[in-house]
Design an enzyme around this catalytic site. Sequence first.
Site, short mmCIF file in Angstrom:
data_model
loop_
_atom_site.label_atom_id
_atom_site.label_comp_id
_atom_site.label_asym_id
_atom_site.label_seq_id
_atom_site.Cartn_x
_atom_site.Cartn_y
_atom_site.Cartn_z
N LEU A 101 0.85 -1.18 0.00
CA LEU A 101 0.00 0.00 0.00
C LEU A 101 0.89 1.23 0.00
O LEU A 101 1.89 1.28 0.72
CB LEU A 101 -0.91 0.02 1.24
CG LEU A 101 -2.05 -1.00 1.28
CD1 LEU A 101 -2.67 -1.03 2.67
CD2 LEU A 101 -3.10 -0.69 0.24
N ASP A 102 0.53 2.24 -0.81
CA ASP A 102 1.33 3.45 -0.82
C ASP A 102 1.09 4.25 0.46
O ASP A 102 0.26 3.90 1.30
CB ASP A 102 1.06 4.28 -2.07
CG ASP A 102 -0.41 4.67 -2.20
OD1 ASP A 102 -1.12 4.68 -1.18
OD2 ASP A 102 -0.85 4.96 -3.33
N ALA A 103 1.84 5.32 0.60
CA ALA A 103 1.83 6.07 1.87
C ALA A 103 0.48 6.69 2.18
O ALA A 103 0.13 6.85 3.35
CB ALA A 103 2.91 7.15 1.83
#
Length: 336
Positions: A101-103
């Site tokens: 998952l991205d930030a």
Amino acid sequence: MASPAIRMFRRLEGLFCVYKPSGVHWKLVRDSIETNLLKGLDATPSQPLPQEVRFSISAGDETQAPKGLTLSAASVPVLSQHPLVTGPEFQHIRVGVGHRLDAFSSGVLVLAVGNGNRALNDFYGTRVTRDYTLQGEFGTATDDFSHTGRVVERSTYGHITQDKLDRVLAILQGANQKALLTYSNVDMRSQEAYEMAVQGLLGPDGKSLPVLTGIRCIHFQPPNFTLEVQCLNETQKYLRKVVHEIGLELRSTAVCKGVRRTRDGPFTLQDALTRHHWNATHVKQAIKQYHLSKTNKKHSSSQNKDPESQHQEEDRTTASQQNETSSNKAATGRIE
């Protein structure tokens, strides 16, 4: 005999999931869990130090020894095996990460410890779908499709209704269903395709473009709306772009305000460990629960197969009885 730390590590080998909060990079989540697991392993009580026999010479009375020296034996611990000398038994463990998952996204993040990394590779080698909740807002377009990007356009949204939104979502899902069949590399007129579709195994063979297997609106209050999405081979940037394209199809604009993963294969939000539970004790319980769920699924599937096997055995016994009866009749006819 294995030490308590090694036995503890064996209980930690497997798959589990955590809840990654928004605004935190997945590498920071993994590093925090690795540090907490190492602390838990090093906090386990160590084994007693091995003993060795040492002989010492001491001065004694002249009546006891002719030269005035005595030899005494004593059991002392081996200090070379002391933890203060050898250091921690575990100085590094490998924690693998599944679909990342991205930030700016949150939700279920699957991790693996030890031999669980092999199971993680096998697990994601299959067609595993993931569920997301997307929060959108009509009336604005940005350069990166998120609400934090640079605004490039503003538009009206008063003409948008939920019926129009549902119609666009239905068209989008239909187009992705066609893409799902195209990427499956299976003849749609074959029996194999039918059986795969019944079992839910019909999907892209290997890596493909992102595919939405399902999408629907679960909340609509303009300008805000919420979508529930099931997808394969997706990225969070692609999901934000989907929200942007939905706005364009409705003759408006839209940005994605939040991406939240609610399911990754068999792992759901109910299984995810929050930040306060990222320690060895709770990780061990989560891995144990996952192993138990797998065992129960295998047991239930075997029970479902048992009735079929019982019917087959009954058919076989009935056929054998009929054969025996016919053979007895034939023998009786010959005797007469």
